[in-house]
Write an enzyme that holds these catalytic residues in place. Structure first.
Site, PDB file in Angstrom:
ATOM      1  CG  ASP A   1      -9.955 -16.925  -9.657  1.00  0.00           C
ATOM      2  OD1 ASP A   1     -11.040 -18.093  -8.481  1.00  0.00           O
ATOM      3  OD2 ASP A   1      -9.582 -16.283  -9.597  1.00  0.00           O
TER       4      ASP A   1
HETATM    5  C1  NOJ Z   1     -11.289 -16.207  -6.299  1.00  0.00           C
HETATM    6  C2  NOJ Z   1      -9.886 -15.433  -6.449  1.00  0.00           C
HETATM    7  O1  NOJ Z   1     -10.318 -14.675  -7.155  1.00  0.00           O
HETATM    8  C3  NOJ Z   1      -8.778 -16.259  -6.738  1.00  0.00           C
HETATM    9  O2  NOJ Z   1      -7.535 -15.445  -5.777  1.00  0.00           O
HETATM   10  C4  NOJ Z   1      -8.805 -17.440  -5.081  1.00  0.00           C
HETATM   11  O3  NOJ Z   1      -8.348 -18.168  -5.439  1.00  0.00           O
HETATM   12  C5  NOJ Z   1      -9.930 -18.406  -5.769  1.00  0.00           C
HETATM   13  N1  NOJ Z   1     -11.264 -17.268  -5.269  1.00  0.00           N
HETATM   14  C6  NOJ Z   1     -10.579 -19.307  -4.149  1.00  0.00           C
HETATM   15  O4  NOJ Z   1     -10.959 -18.990  -3.222  1.00  0.00           O
END
Ligand code: NOJ
Length: 756
Positions: free
Chosen positions: A280
């Site tokens: 993430d």
């Molecule tokens: C953080 C989020 O937790 C995740 O769900 C998302 O896909 C990513 N950022 C990318 O935007």
């Protein structure tokens, strides 16, 4: 299986083996030409610069791409922009390896479907698959080949704002939803230019964040993981998901992104996942704040654990070469990660045609089309849950004067809900417009706001996308007085209230899930008129509506219905569509009951059912009813369904056999309607305490007035198995109970024996 089918499967398997052989040959050859730096470049995923979904950073994207230091990027909207970057990668780098373009297409692109918790409330897996298919078609028309969806984290704590993005609290339903999304996005085999790669997330246990506070710690027994939290991730892997995102949180003290047990032992060795793992946003860097490692060491830990791609940390690029030289990681590990990413690009067909997904013409004609919008409208209407309808206030007649009030009544930007990064709210109808269009000149619809989301300006702005224009600063009393004036000669009041679209989703945990005071005052004022009031509750989670359930005659929970919400709400409240959604999360009566979920383990001192006050030495509360306000699986219709004649084909089942439980469902009302028939299992005597009930089968059926249908659940040991103390997946001989009914509480029960 017939002989022709066997032959077909054999030839398909042979074809797959051939494709894999060709792919491996291609990837081997390409990798033999790559330098170490080019390989590490493939493992880097810098963010795009226009849509910000994490701590903003200037990644200097163009320069990174041209230098071969990016395997892909994400959250860029527009085919032309994407094409320019792809051109850089293909034409300016030595080997011309194409980029992956990802995006958070969570519940639609420009045509926005209900937020996932709303999609799940349809219990309609075909609809979810269609929504994902359309999302893939639209996103791919604008150059996207990879979506960060489905989010399948089990969530039992509605304080956690990201409950909005998942399917709710149940592993069986969650697994079905997970499969439907993956199928919808990836289509048959990623061969067509409208089939995109899915990324199941957030692995693992992100939904179990302590206190419901976002990004917080998750810690639980392995039995809980395997039985209740893992099934939806595993289902995505079984459905062939191409990638998986590791979560921000620690799991048993180890950040998920550095957790080898999760990423290698379970994911790859036990489940056989052969796609790639992306972190993430900034998760490798965050290991420092977790108190585990600075980025250099964190990169080593992440790669060693089984992470392949680094989203937004820039840590692999900065540290892996040195780590390799110091012998902390091996070339084989880097190669494995690179191979998996190149395989994904190959499967997507990007080596054959790097511009496969980039077609400005498709972008003009295939996005937000009438047919996509019609589908979104239909699915949105299916997702709404009718919680209360005293005296059949609903459906409303298209006549007289309808006073619409509340902060959600006239705001198109609040319709799509969280994680609609490609949405264009200016194209969407407000609820007011939806109601007006539905009644035409047959009725009058007025609108007064009546209240902001919150009286406090900062909370209010945070709830409503930081859009100052949405706030009315005249003060509570003036707003309510104006609404009362408008409601004075109305026949019915529709109160559109609840959460603003940014009150749920990432970084939107809430400690108090009841209606904000200022909205409650408006509701009280509206009820004081003595006119019928319909509450339309917008929410990205389970909200607390104890007071409302006692005082407001009709409540329709609409989550966030997406771009077509205005029309969809009108369809349901005027009865053109009969509501059929059912809750996939338990609605608590009080904040103090949270976390709450229906499939809990029995205690040694259960309280007697039906609360008449505190029960001493029983599992309950001194000061409040412990039962949910509305249980998992609950939802009303404008018609009534009767359940009768629950029966079972045998009371004994052999381990390799099956028995059938059947219930007859009759539409006893005067309208056609859809009902979601639910079956649960309980294992009353097992080697470990098992949940009081667990959903194991459901069917969505349509019945005309007076029509009856038998609905059956074919029980095999699959439905009886669980992960025991040694994590063996077993069905233990002995008594089982099977239950059937319209929700997780109103159930008929029968017993049977699983023989040795
Ligand atoms: C953080 C989020 O937790 C995740 O769900 C998302 O896909 C990513 N950022 C990318 O935007």
């Amino acid at each position: 299986m017939c002989l022709a089918t066997v032959a077909l499967c054999q030839s398909l398997n042979a074809a797959n083996a051939d494709t894999d052989k060709e792919m491996n040959k291609f990837v081997d050859k390409l990798m033999s030409k790559m330098t170490l730096q080019e390989k590490i470049g493939q493992l880097n995923l810098p963010p795009g610069e226009d849509i910000v979904t994490g701590d903003p950073q200037s990644s200097n994207l163009g320069a990174l791409v041209a230098a071969g230091k990016a395997g892909g990027t994400f959250n860029i909207k527009g085919a032309e922009k994407i094409k320019a970057l792809q051109k850089l990668a293909v034409e300016k780098t030595r080997l011309g390896i194409p980029l992956l373009f990802g995006m958070d297409v969570i519940h639609g692109y420009e045509t926005v479907f209900p937020i996932p918790i709303g999609l799940a409330a349809t219990w309609d897996m075909e609809a979810i698959e269609r929504a994902a298919r359309i999302s893939a078609k639209e996103a791919s028309a604008a150059g996207i080949c990879w979506t960060y969806s489905p989010m399948v984290d089990i969530a039992r704590d509605p304080r956690w704002g990201r409950m909005a993005e998942g399917a709710g609290e149940d592993p069986y339903l969650g697994a079905a939803v997970s499969r439907a999304f993956v199928k919808g996005y990836q289509g048959k085999n990623l061969e067509n230019n409208d089939e995109i790669m899915a990324c199941v997330k957030h692995y693992a246990l992100y939904g179990a964040a302590e206190g419901g506070r976002d990004y917080n710690t998750a810690d639980m027994s392995r039995q809980y993981m395997y039985n209740y939290y893992f099934p939806p991730y595993k289902a995505a892997v079984e459905a062939g998901v191409g990638s998986i995102m590791s979560s921000f949180n620690t799991v048993d003290g180890v950040p998920a992104t550095a957790n080898k047990w999760l990423l290698t032992d379970v994911l790859r060795n036990q489940w056989g996942f052969d796609g790639f793992v992306v972190t993430d946003y900034d998760a490798i860097n965050e290991m420092q704040k977790h108190g585990v490692a600075k980025p250099d060491k964190a990169s080593v830990l992440a790669l060693n654990a089984g992470t392949d791609m680094d989203m937004a940390s820039h840590a692999f690029i900065d540290n892996l070469e040195k780590a390799l030289n110091e012998g902390k990681i091996s070339m084989e590990q880097i190669d494995n990660a690179v191979r998996r990413i190149l395989m994904a690009k190959y499967r997507l067909g990007l080596f054959k045609n790097p511009y496969k997904y980039i077609d400005p013409q498709r972008e003009k004609t295939e996005i937000y089309t009438e047919s996509n919008r019609n589908e979104a409208r239909k699915i949105a209407a299916e997702s709404f849950v009718l919680l209360k309808n005293e005296g059949n206030v609903l459906p409303l007649k298209k006549e007289g004067k309808i006073a619409l009030v509340g902060p959600m009544g006239n705001s198109s930007s609040n319709m799509p809900g969280t994680w609609s990064v490609a949405a264009v709210p200016s194209k969407y109808k407000t609820l007011l417009q939806g109601l007006k269009d539905a009644v035409g000149d047959k009725a009058e619809v007025t609108y007064t706001k009546g209240s902001n989301f919150y009286d406090d300006p900062v909370q209010d702005l945070a709830a409503a996308s930081w859009n100052k224009a949405l706030r009315d600063d005249r003060g509570e009393e003036a707003l309510i007085a104006e609404a009362l004036e408008a409601a004075k000669d109305a026949d019915v009041i529709v109160a559109a209230m609840g959460e603003g679209s940014q009150s749920s989703g990432e970084s939107a945990s809430r400690g108090d899930l009841s209606l904000p005071d200022t909205q409650k005052k408006l509701l009280e004022a509206m009820l004081s008129t003595g006119k019928p009031v319909v509450m339309i509750n917008f929410s990205g989670r389970a909200t607390v509506m104890d007071w409302e359930s006692k005082h407001v005659p009709a409540i329709l929970n609409v989550w966030f219905g997406g771009s077509e919400t205005g029309d969809a709400v009108a369809d349901v409240i005027f009865g053109d569509v009969n509501p059929s959604g059912k809750l996939t999360v338990t609605l608590p009566r009080h904040n103090g009951q949270i976390p709450i979920h229906y499939n809990h383990l029995p205690t040694g001192r259960p309280a007697s059912p039906g609360w008449n006050g505190f029960q001493v030495f029983r599992s309950n509360y001194v000061d409040m009813d412990p039962a949910p306000l509305y249980p998992f699986g609950y939802g009303l219709s404008y018609t009534n369904f009767k359940y009768s004649d629950f029966r079972i084909s045998s009371t004994k089942m052999s381990p390799d056999g099956h028995i059938t439980a059947t219930v007859t469902v009759t539409n006893t009302g005067d309208r056609a309607g859809d009902e979601i028939v639910q079956f649960y299992i309980n294992d009353p005597e097992a080697s470990m305490s098992r949940p009081v009930k667990e959903l194991k089968h459901f069917e969505r059926i349509s019945l005309k007035p007076g029509e009856s249908r038998d609905v059956s659940f074919d029980i095999t040991t699959d439905a009886l198995k669980f992960y025991n103390y040694n994590l063996e997946h077993v069905a233990e001989p002995g008594e089982f109970r099977v239950m059937a009914g319209p929700d997780s509480e109103r159930l008929s029960t029968l017993s049977f024996i699983l023989k040795e």
